[in-house]
Write a protein that holds these residues in place. Structure first.
Motif, mmCIF file in Angstrom:
data_model
loop_
_atom_site.group_PDB
_atom_site.id
_atom_site.type_symbol
_atom_site.label_atom_id
_atom_site.label_comp_id
_atom_site.label_asym_id
_atom_site.label_seq_id
_atom_site.Cartn_x
_atom_site.Cartn_y
_atom_site.Cartn_z
ATOM 1 N N VAL A 52 36.544 42.682 41.868
ATOM 2 C CA VAL A 52 36.734 41.834 42.993
ATOM 3 C C VAL A 52 37.991 42.352 43.886
ATOM 4 O O VAL A 52 39.239 42.633 43.295
ATOM 5 C CB VAL A 52 36.986 40.425 42.762
ATOM 6 C CG1 VAL A 52 36.999 39.553 43.821
ATOM 7 C CG2 VAL A 52 36.150 39.873 41.719
ATOM 8 N N VAL A 99 33.283 41.256 46.524
ATOM 9 C CA VAL A 99 32.743 41.307 44.886
ATOM 10 C C VAL A 99 31.771 42.430 45.055
ATOM 11 O O VAL A 99 30.706 42.442 45.543
ATOM 12 C CB VAL A 99 32.137 39.964 44.369
ATOM 13 C CG1 VAL A 99 31.444 40.110 43.305
ATOM 14 C CG2 VAL A 99 33.084 38.848 44.714
ATOM 15 N N LEU A 102 35.954 34.691 48.597
ATOM 16 C CA LEU A 102 34.970 35.925 48.073
ATOM 17 C C LEU A 102 33.892 36.263 48.969
ATOM 18 O O LEU A 102 33.077 35.469 49.546
ATOM 19 C CB LEU A 102 34.312 35.430 46.679
ATOM 20 C CG LEU A 102 35.411 34.888 45.742
ATOM 21 C CD1 LEU A 102 34.541 34.489 44.332
ATOM 22 C CD2 LEU A 102 35.981 36.314 45.373
#
Length: 163
Positions: free
Chosen positions: A67, A160, A133
């Motif tokens: 990530v 991600v 994210l």
């Protein structure tokens, strides 16, 4: 009695794929989450299957991720699937929770899951702040959740991707 065990690919792989097809249909390959899985290999030691009389009736497959720019390590939980004969008895939560415990014991810092908050918050997942994210394709931000394992999931931020 249902047993929840680590996935053994040589034994369980075909039954798991069949369960995914019966649960999600052929359209599940078009989802953004599949873009992460197609360039990765699952983590069988952390993935969990629910077995009843030799049959796979539930599964939580787990995948390694990185990530953001710091390339923080995390695990991607899912797909989670349960045979129609066992829906409604919380088997999906039980098999996911067993996989989370395995990830924690293996030292993975955090878990990411895309799913229904009303369901997965019961076992410790929290919805991430909008935009924290991002994924390699469109994703409903209200379904992106994280959970601490052996570290802090709240530190995850960015794109991600598969390792």
């Amino acid at each position: 009695m249902i047993e929840i065990l680590p996935e053994t690919p040589a034994i369980h792989a075909a039954a798991i794929e069949d369960l995914f097809d019966r649960t999600f249909g052929p359209g599940h390959f078009a989802k953004t989450a599949e873009r992460l899985r197609e360039y990765s290999a699952s983590v069988p030691d952390v993935s969990r299957v629910a077995i009843l009389d030799g049959e796979v009736v539930g599964v939580c497959r787990v995948w390694p991720l990185v990530v953001g720019e710091r390339r923080d390590r995390a695990l991607f939980y899912g797909p989670v699937a349960v045979a129609p004969s066992h829906r409604g008895d919380r088997l999906g939560l039980r098999v996911t929770q067993a996989a989370m415990e395995a990830g924690r014991e293996a030292g993975w810092p955090a878990a990411i899951l895309i799913g229904a908050p009303v369901y997965f918050t019961e076992i410790g997942f929290v919805v991430t702040p909008r935009g924290r994210l991002s994924f390699p394709g469109p994703q409903d931000q209200s379904r992106i959740m994280v959970s601490d394992l052996a570290g802090e999931a709240s530190a995850l931020e960015g794109l991600v991707t598969a390792p």
